[in-house]
Design a protein around this motif. Structure first.
Motif, PDB file in Angstrom:
ATOM      1  N   MET A  28       0.821  -1.199   0.000  1.00  0.00           N
ATOM      2  CA  MET A  28       0.000   0.000   0.000  1.00  0.00           C
ATOM      3  C   MET A  28       0.852   1.244   0.000  1.00  0.00           C
ATOM      4  O   MET A  28       2.003   1.217   0.367  1.00  0.00           O
ATOM      5  N   ALA A  29       0.286   2.346  -0.408  1.00  0.00           N
ATOM      6  CA  ALA A  29       0.977   3.626  -0.413  1.00  0.00           C
ATOM      7  C   ALA A  29       0.464   4.527   0.702  1.00  0.00           C
ATOM      8  O   ALA A  29       1.061   5.538   0.992  1.00  0.00           O
ATOM      9  N   SER A  30      -0.654   4.199   1.300  1.00  0.00           N
ATOM     10  CA  SER A  30      -1.224   5.041   2.353  1.00  0.00           C
ATOM     11  C   SER A  30      -1.384   4.220   3.622  1.00  0.00           C
ATOM     12  O   SER A  30      -0.734   3.225   3.803  1.00  0.00           O
ATOM     13  N   ALA A  31      -2.284   4.639   4.483  1.00  0.00           N
ATOM     14  CA  ALA A  31      -2.511   3.953   5.748  1.00  0.00           C
ATOM     15  C   ALA A  31      -3.654   2.959   5.640  1.00  0.00           C
ATOM     16  O   ALA A  31      -4.384   2.737   6.572  1.00  0.00           O
ATOM     17  N   GLN A  32      -3.808   2.352   4.479  1.00  0.00           N
ATOM     18  CA  GLN A  32      -4.883   1.391   4.260  1.00  0.00           C
ATOM     19  C   GLN A  32      -4.317   0.151   3.603  1.00  0.00           C
ATOM     20  O   GLN A  32      -3.468   0.235   2.718  1.00  0.00           O
ATOM     21  N   ALA A  33      -4.765  -1.008   4.018  1.00  0.00           N
ATOM     22  CA  ALA A  33      -4.323  -2.271   3.408  1.00  0.00           C
ATOM     23  C   ALA A  33      -5.502  -3.194   3.242  1.00  0.00           C
ATOM     24  O   ALA A  33      -6.335  -3.315   4.131  1.00  0.00           O
ATOM     25  N   GLY A  55      -0.667  -1.101  12.144  1.00  0.00           N
ATOM     26  CA  GLY A  55      -0.793   0.288  12.580  1.00  0.00           C
ATOM     27  C   GLY A  55      -1.786   0.372  13.725  1.00  0.00           C
ATOM     28  O   GLY A  55      -1.703  -0.389  14.682  1.00  0.00           O
ATOM     29  N   SER A  77      -5.686   2.484   9.074  1.00  0.00           N
ATOM     30  CA  SER A  77      -4.941   2.976  10.224  1.00  0.00           C
ATOM     31  C   SER A  77      -4.857   4.498  10.194  1.00  0.00           C
ATOM     32  O   SER A  77      -4.950   5.109   9.131  1.00  0.00           O
ATOM     33  N   TYR A  79      -2.211   6.034  10.762  1.00  0.00           N
ATOM     34  CA  TYR A  79      -0.886   6.334  10.216  1.00  0.00           C
ATOM     35  C   TYR A  79      -0.424   5.159   9.364  1.00  0.00           C
ATOM     36  O   TYR A  79      -0.958   4.071   9.464  1.00  0.00           O
ATOM     37  N   GLY A  80       0.559   5.409   8.511  1.00  0.00           N
ATOM     38  CA  GLY A  80       1.079   4.374   7.625  1.00  0.00           C
ATOM     39  C   GLY A  80       1.747   3.248   8.397  1.00  0.00           C
ATOM     40  O   GLY A  80       2.248   3.447   9.494  1.00  0.00           O
ATOM     41  N   PHE A  81       1.745   2.057   7.817  1.00  0.00           N
ATOM     42  CA  PHE A  81       2.397   0.918   8.444  1.00  0.00           C
ATOM     43  C   PHE A  81       2.969   0.013   7.361  1.00  0.00           C
ATOM     44  O   PHE A  81       2.487   0.011   6.236  1.00  0.00           O
ATOM     45  N   SER A  82       4.027  -0.707   7.697  1.00  0.00           N
ATOM     46  CA  SER A  82       4.702  -1.546   6.713  1.00  0.00           C
ATOM     47  C   SER A  82       4.697  -3.025   7.097  1.00  0.00           C
ATOM     48  O   SER A  82       5.356  -3.827   6.453  1.00  0.00           O
TER      49      SER A  82
END
Length: 110
Positions: A28-33, A55, A77, A79-82
């Motif tokens: 993802m590129a944002s805070a959504q998956a 997140g 989320s 905020y972003g998460f990886s």
């Protein structure tokens, strides 16, 4: 009291967790998956559960004894998460009528 583990149940949890880790969270590129997971309650009583946390987002899904179900959705989320934590848990009376709870957690990185 020692825990007697059903190898079939442990393999089911491991397979579910590996499968969830492979498909649960897409890059993802944002805070959504987005996620998609199939959970089966084979040999579990009364239910099996999967929790996905990334997140500030967390989702729980439950499937009841002997059923299989596919769950899809988005983790949103603040905020972003990886990475995301995927936990599969369930209980069984197999073998020997001894009630045992199993939990397996994996981290998916993207």
């Amino acid at each position: 009291m020692p825990h007697v583990r059903s190898s079939r149940f442990v393999r089911l949890l491991a397979a579910c967790t590996a499968g969830v880790a492979a498909v649960a969270v897409l890059p993802m590129a944002s805070a959504q998956a987005s996620y998609s997971v199939t959970l089966c309650g084979q040999s579990t009583y009364p239910s099996a559960r999967v929790t996905i946390q990334g997140g500030t987002a967390s989702v729980n899904h439950t499937v009841y004894y002997q059923n299989c179900e596919t769950f899809t959705g988005d983790l949103v989320s603040s905020y972003g998460f990886s990475d995301a934590q995927i936990t599969v848990s369930g209980s069984t009376f197999y073998p020997g009528n001894q009630y045992t709870t199993y939990t397996k957690t994996k981290t998916a990185y993207f």
